[in-house]
Write an enzyme that holds these catalytic residues in place. Structure first.
Site, PDB file in Angstrom:
ATOM      1  CG  HIS A 863      -1.716  -1.284   1.312  1.00 21.83           C
ATOM      2  ND1 HIS A 863      -2.131  -1.711   2.449  1.00 21.83           N
ATOM      3  CD2 HIS A 863      -2.507  -1.816   0.373  1.00 21.83           C
ATOM      4  CE1 HIS A 863      -2.981  -2.891   2.087  1.00 21.83           C
ATOM      5  NE2 HIS A 863      -3.039  -2.857   0.786  1.00 21.83           N
ATOM      6  CD  GLU A 866      -0.782   0.790   4.648  1.00 23.62           C
ATOM      7  OE1 GLU A 866      -2.071   0.581   4.732  1.00 23.62           O
ATOM      8  OE2 GLU A 866      -0.052  -0.227   4.563  1.00 23.62           O
ATOM      9  CG  HIS A 940       0.234  -3.841   5.712  1.00 23.56           C
ATOM     10  ND1 HIS A 940      -0.699  -3.443   4.679  1.00 23.56           N
ATOM     11  CD2 HIS A 940       0.761  -4.898   5.354  1.00 23.56           C
ATOM     12  CE1 HIS A 940      -0.560  -4.303   3.577  1.00 23.56           C
ATOM     13  NE2 HIS A 940       0.105  -5.261   4.159  1.00 23.56           N
ATOM     14  CD  GLU A1025      -1.852  -3.202   9.686  1.00 24.07           C
ATOM     15  OE1 GLU A1025      -1.850  -2.004   9.563  1.00 24.07           O
ATOM     16  OE2 GLU A1025      -2.771  -3.988   9.151  1.00 24.07           O
TER      17      GLU A1025
END
Ligand SMILES: [Zn+2]
Length: 1133
Positions: A863, A866, A940, A1025
């Site tokens: 992504h 990010e 992420h 994350e």
């Protein structure tokens, strides 16, 4: 005597009240004939309960059958006086205590008996007013505590009895009040609400409402009306009946007269009615036509200074936001401003839908948006009352077959041979170099990361100086299908900005390139030079002059960061930019990426949010409607028109630019003198996904506050509401020795706005809006160039520069290889790194040890938005290439396979989530090694949670969180999955074990993590994350996260892997379970402390409502899913 013995046996507590109850009980069979006695006994009981507190306690005490006796008597008797006595007894009993007694009453079926009594009493002509009063008072008391109250009322026919009483007693407040109270409870049941509406109750209630002078029963009537108007059918009835202006007039009347604010609840009740009516389009229309915006705006402005009136202001603002006429985003299309023709368009998926959309279709607003939406509800008789609350566990995977990872390889070795080139180390024997050449399918990688060939005219000249030694065959592998290359070429020629062919900007840049390629690459560079000389360097954007001057040899004073940023090199960065291919053919470089970022040494606390910020901002937005003359509405930047940027410099507007790598700003509109609406570009070949932003601002004045609104955000909530600030980079500061991004901005908030989101952009849903992120800035320096970003930018060119610098750190002991996994659609190479230690010697033993090292697979930036994941990855890579004994030991223990940027095209072109295909990378690679990786981790970023944490997969924890029954054999699972996060929580300050989750959700079944776990059988398969915001625990509690903390996280991840290895011992998997259990603690402990559930919002409830129709969309679900198809084949074995 025998009677007395009997009584003492029945009632252990041989008190007077219990004796009377006993007497009543014995009479029950024959209470009709003994009416007189019953009357006397009940009167005595009532007297006792009224006068002695202990009597009531005895009746209601546990084990007493007192309530049953009373209810049975009520059910059986027909004598009005006895009934009244009993109702009084019940009223006395149920008034005391905090609802426990009502609970007992309800559980013994009391409500049903009351309705039964009500029905029989209503058949008397005329019905006893006293009886009706008592019954309704009691019903009003028990109703809210009885879940089945609404259904029971409807089925018994009580609704009509109450409604008729109201009709007959409009002038009789004594009876009217309890009836309205009961009606209010009836109305909370949605089926009842519809049925009552059909019977004219909405209109009836408006007869009860009264202006200020007559306060009486308004409040209860309003409550009932508010409940009824939740039904859309009723709301329509009210709107049709012209009641919206009446409600507004009543509100204005109460607002005017209730000067001492004693009737807040009535005023709030009126607003609640308006709020519910305006849930339907017809209601909103009526509201606007009745000048509701102005009425509520004016009244709210007057309420603002009185804090106790906040509920009124908040509800008013909510209504106004809803009714604010929806505006069109100022765009020709929501598709990206940049075109990139795909060679192959998959029929389904976002890109397919984008392509199949005919020309001339307006995708910005819905054509039919003005038509009335489906405001009628299904008037089904479904018992809402019975419906259980939606369990948050709905998403948990409950299919046990899906909860068991596959074991062992599932693909034949031959099929995987083609990927061998990514695993050269497994066939390398380190004996004689010539032999290895024969064995390998491809020669050793060049030192510099190969990027695409320069096809486009404007990069051809630049890349001449750029050394590349791409092997002839490395593009032949399946990971780099020939199509990619051709696409790159044709794609680029097809690439253009929407809305204009070869527009001036492009032409300009080409000219520039011919004149001086370096200057072309550094429009920004040159401007800085001029700035130092004191010319007006902010006014030249777009003119050719300065570049020429630069070519004459202007020198830029750049911050000297070599010591602080060992991996940064300005000249090297320029070289890297030359090989980076973007769809818009960017030729400029943004200063922050060029100068680099030196993390500040000061703390950057989470911003404390001032109460009322959102409200103030929303009021400013509403003022656009109320005071239209203040609005400038001047477009100052617009990618959709050929002459962008568009402003002639009159010194009255800021200048914007985002035409550089990772830039994302499509349009800027000056709304008021110091306020700008900013529109972000969609991901290429997509019509939404925007969140990431990165743009440049210049031409600012000092000493004023500028307000920026990013008006096309899509998520329903954001960490910008919980302490996160955007990042700003000042070139003036950089040149004077502080090259850094800083958290900045005040008055930050994120809220639903009045810009319509078409159903095309909202996944088919109509009537949705965008969200605004707003922040205010005071610029410190005149003639500065400032950059704003969602998070610390990390471009593809930056990655290439870092990799190149890391290569230089290689020692003879380090095995480092860079392969090109594939060439992207945009023509950029996607690097794959292999890092491990060289074998100790050429001996068979050492080579065997080398080849048998467990594999660690890491990836990041699938992504593009990010960017924090890249900073974590940088920390990991720097640690791995380091000279510390720990790094050494780590390299000797594992073979690392790392894809640091899975989506280079997305990163380069400023996408938030997608690659050029509008979905995800369509290049894949597969791992041919026979043993699955020991650890898989995809880095992420998370925009809605704090801290750094992991998602993993566990059968047990999934089963625990759900209601499925599983046998113990289903639950055989060791705790290996917990070890790594547990170690991380011990050594990495930003990491929080409490935020981790190991539940397998259905919605995430095609995420990399779940696929790798389920289909490849990797137990330690994670998504890590990292927060974009900050931490609420540990050493960094209360601080926003910076690159230093992120890089530290990446390094600590390596240390954790080393600990994992020490605990487990090499390849001794039997041992592993015990040792890991040791650090995890006993199994029982895990049970008692289950992980947090993923869907839980980790935020406290917010002071001001963000939104009234929460559309929850979980951060990574969609995107992780998209990513997954690819990952499925990635590592599949
Ligand atoms: Zn993500």
């Amino acid at each position: 005597i025998s009677k007395i013995i009997l009584l003492t046996q029945t009632f252990i507590c041989n008190s007077r009240v219990m004796m009377l109850l006993g007497q009543l009980e014995r009479m029950n069979g024959d209470i009709v004939r003994q009416a007189e006695t019953a009357r006397q006994v009940t009167a005595k009981i009532l007297h006792l309960i009224q006068t002695q507190e202990k009597s009531g306690k005895e009746v209601m005490s546990k084990g007493s059958s007192g309530m049953e006796v009373i209810l049975a008597s009520l059910e059986n008797t027909r004598d009005v006086q006895t009934i009244l006595n009993i109702l009084s007894i019940l009223t006395e009993l149920l008034t005391v205590g905090r609802g426990r007694r009502v609970g007992v009453f309800v559980s013994k079926g009391g409500t049903g008996i009351l309705f039964h009594t009500l029905l029989s009493a209503s058949k008397e002509m005329p019905p006893s007013e006293e009886l009706m009063l008592q019954l309704h008072s009691l019903l009003a008391k028990v109703g809210p505590k009885d879940r089945k109250f609404g259904v029971a009322a409807r089925l018994s026919g009580a609704l009509n009895v109450t409604v008729n009483l109201i009709k007959q007693n409009l002038q009789n407040p004594k009876l009217l009040l309890p009836c309205l109270q009961v009606l209010r409870v009836y109305s909370t049941n949605s089926v009842n609400a519809i049925s009552l509406g059909k019977n004219g109750v909405v209109e009836l209630l408006f007869k009860v409402l009264a202006p200020y002078s007559k306060k009486n029963t308004s409040l209860v009537a309003l409550d009932a009306l508010g409940a009824l108007l939740k039904s859309k059918t009723n709301a329509r009835r009210a709107a049709d009946g012209g009641y919206v202006p009446i409600l507004l007039a009543l509100y204005a009347d109460w607002h005017r007269n209730d000067a001492r604010h004693r009737h807040m609840l009535i005023r709030k009740g009126l607003l609640v009615c308006l709020r519910n009516i305006t849930n339907i389009k017809l209601g909103r229309k009526a509201f606007v036509e009745a000048d509701g915006m102005r009425v509520l705006y004016n009244s709210s402005t007057e309420c603002l200074p009185v804090r106790t009136l906040d509920p009124l202001v908040n509800t008013s603002s909510l209504i106004m936001r809803k009714c604010f006429p929806k505006k069109r985003l100022p765009l020709p299309t929501i598709q990206s401003a940049f075109l990139f023709q795909l060679p192959y368009v998959p029929g389904t998926g976002p890109a397919g839908r984008t392509y199949s959309q005919g020309p001339g279709v307006d995708d910005v607003v819905d054509e039919s948006d003005d038509n009335d939406e489906a405001d009628t509800e299904n008037d089904t008789e479904n018992e809402e009352d019975e419906k259980d609350q939606q369990s948050p566990n709905d998403d948990i995977e409950t299919d046990l077959n899906k909860l068991h990872p596959k074991k062992g390889p599932c693909r034949p070795y031959e099929e995987l041979r083609v990927y061998e080139r990514f695993f050269v180390e497994l066939s390398e024997d380190f004996q004689v170099s010539q032999v290895s050449v024969l064995i390998r399918r491809s020669p050793p990688r060049p030192i510099i990361v190969p990027t695409a060939q320069a096809f486009s005219p404007n990069t051809r000249s630049l890349s001449r100086a750029y050394t590349r030694t791409p092997s002839p065959d490395h593009r032949e592998g399946p990971g780099a299908r020939a199509g990619g290359r051709i696409v790159g070429r044709s794609g680029r020629s097809a690439a253009s900005r929407r809305g204009g062919g070869a527009h001036r900007g492009e032409t300009r840049r080409r000219q520039r390139d011919q004149a001086d390629p370096l200057a072309a690459a550094f429009g920004g560079f040159v401007r800085a030079t001029l700035g130092r000389r004191g010319s007006n360097w902010s006014s030249d954007c777009g003119s050719e002059g300065p570049e020429d001057e630069a070519a004459e040899g202007a020198v830029l004073e750049v911050p000297d960061t070599a010591l602080l940023l060992p991996l940064h090199d300005l000249d090297l960065y320029v070289e890297m930019v030359k090989g980076t291919l973007s769809v818009p053919q960017y030729a400029e470089v943004a200063y922050p990426d060029y100068f680099g970022h030196v993390a500040p040494t000061f703390r950057e606390p989470l911003l404390e949010r001032v109460y009322g910020v959102q409200r103030a901002k929303i009021f400013q937005d509403i003022e656009r409607l109320i005071h239209p003359n203040d609005i400038v509405d001047k477009v100052v930047y617009d990618l959709d028109i050929p002459s962008c940027p568009v402003i002639e410099d009159d010194g009255e507007s800021l200048k914007f630019n985002s035409q550089f790598e990772s830039g994302n700003l499509r349009k800027a509109v000056q709304v008021r003198k110091f306020e700008y609406d900013l529109v972000l570009n969609s991901d290429i070949n997509s019509n939404h996904y925007h969140q990431w932003f990165y743009f440049e601002v210049s031409g600012m004045k000092v000493g004023t506050t500028y307000r920026f609104n990013i008006i096309n955000c899509e998520k329903s909530n954001s960490q910008f509401n919980y302490g996160m600030q955007a990042l700003m980079y000042s070139v003036q500061e950089a040149i004077s020795g502080s090259p850094r991004w800083v958290r900045t901005g005040t008055d930050i908030c994120y809220y639903k706005n009045h810009f319509a989101r078409s159903s095309i952009a909202a996944g088919g849903l109509k009537g949705k809006s965008y969200y605004t992120l707003t922040f205010s800035i005071n610029f410190k320096h005149k003639d500065d160039v400032c950059y704003f970003a969602y998070h610390y930018p990390y471009t593809y060119s930056t990655l290439k520069m870092h990799l190149s610098k890391l290569e230089a750190l290689r020692t003879p002991q380090i095995y480092l290889r860079q392969d090109v996994l594939c060439e992207t659609l945009g023509g950029n190479g996607c690097p794959l790194l292999t890092i491990t230690a060289m074998p100790e010697s050429n001996s068979n033993d050492h080579i065997c040890q080398f080849r048998n090292r467990p594999l660690i697979f890491l990836s990041a930036r699938v992504h593009p938005g990010e960017t924090n994941a890249s900073w974590v990855m940088k920390g990991t890579l720097e640690f791995l290439m380091g000279s510390s004994p720990l790094a050494n030991s780590l390299r000797e223990s594992y073979i690392f396979k790392i894809v640091p940027m899975l989506n280079p095209d997305g990163v380069i072109n400023g996408n938030h989530r997608c690659s050029l295909s509008g979905e995800d990378l369509n290049r894949q690679w597969q791992s041919p090694n026979l043993e699955a990786p020991l650890v898989f981790c995809d880095y992420h970023g998370h925009s809605r949670k704090k801290n750094v944490f992991m998602y993993g997969c566990s059968v047990k924890e999934t089963v625990w969180q759900s209601n499925i029954s599983a046998t113990s054999s289903d639950l055989q699972e060791d705790l290996a999955y917990r070890a790594l996060p547990k170690i991380l929580s011990q050594i990495a300050p930003a990491f929080s074990m409490a935020s981790c989750s190991f539940v397998v959700e259905r919605s995430k079944e095609s995420t990399a993590r779940v696929v790798v776990w389920r289909e490849i059988g990797v137990q330690r398969s994670y998504t890590m994350e990292s927060t974009l915001c900050g931490c609420d625990q540990g050493k960094y509690k209360g601080l926003q996260i910076g690159t230093r903390e992120l890089e530290e996280m990446g390094a600590q991840f390596c240390v954790a892997l080393l600990r994992l290895k020490r605990l487990t011992g090499l390849r001794n998997h039997q041992h592993l379970l015990d040792l890991e259990s040791d650090i995890i603690g006993s199994q029982a402990k895990v049970v008692s402390c289950p992980t947090t559930y993923v869907l839980d919002e980790d935020e406290p409830s917010f002071l001001e409502a963000i939104d009234y129709s929460a559309e929850s969309n979980d951060e990574d679900v969609e995107a992780e899913n998209e990513h997954a198809a690819e990952v499925r084949t990635y590592l599949s074995m």
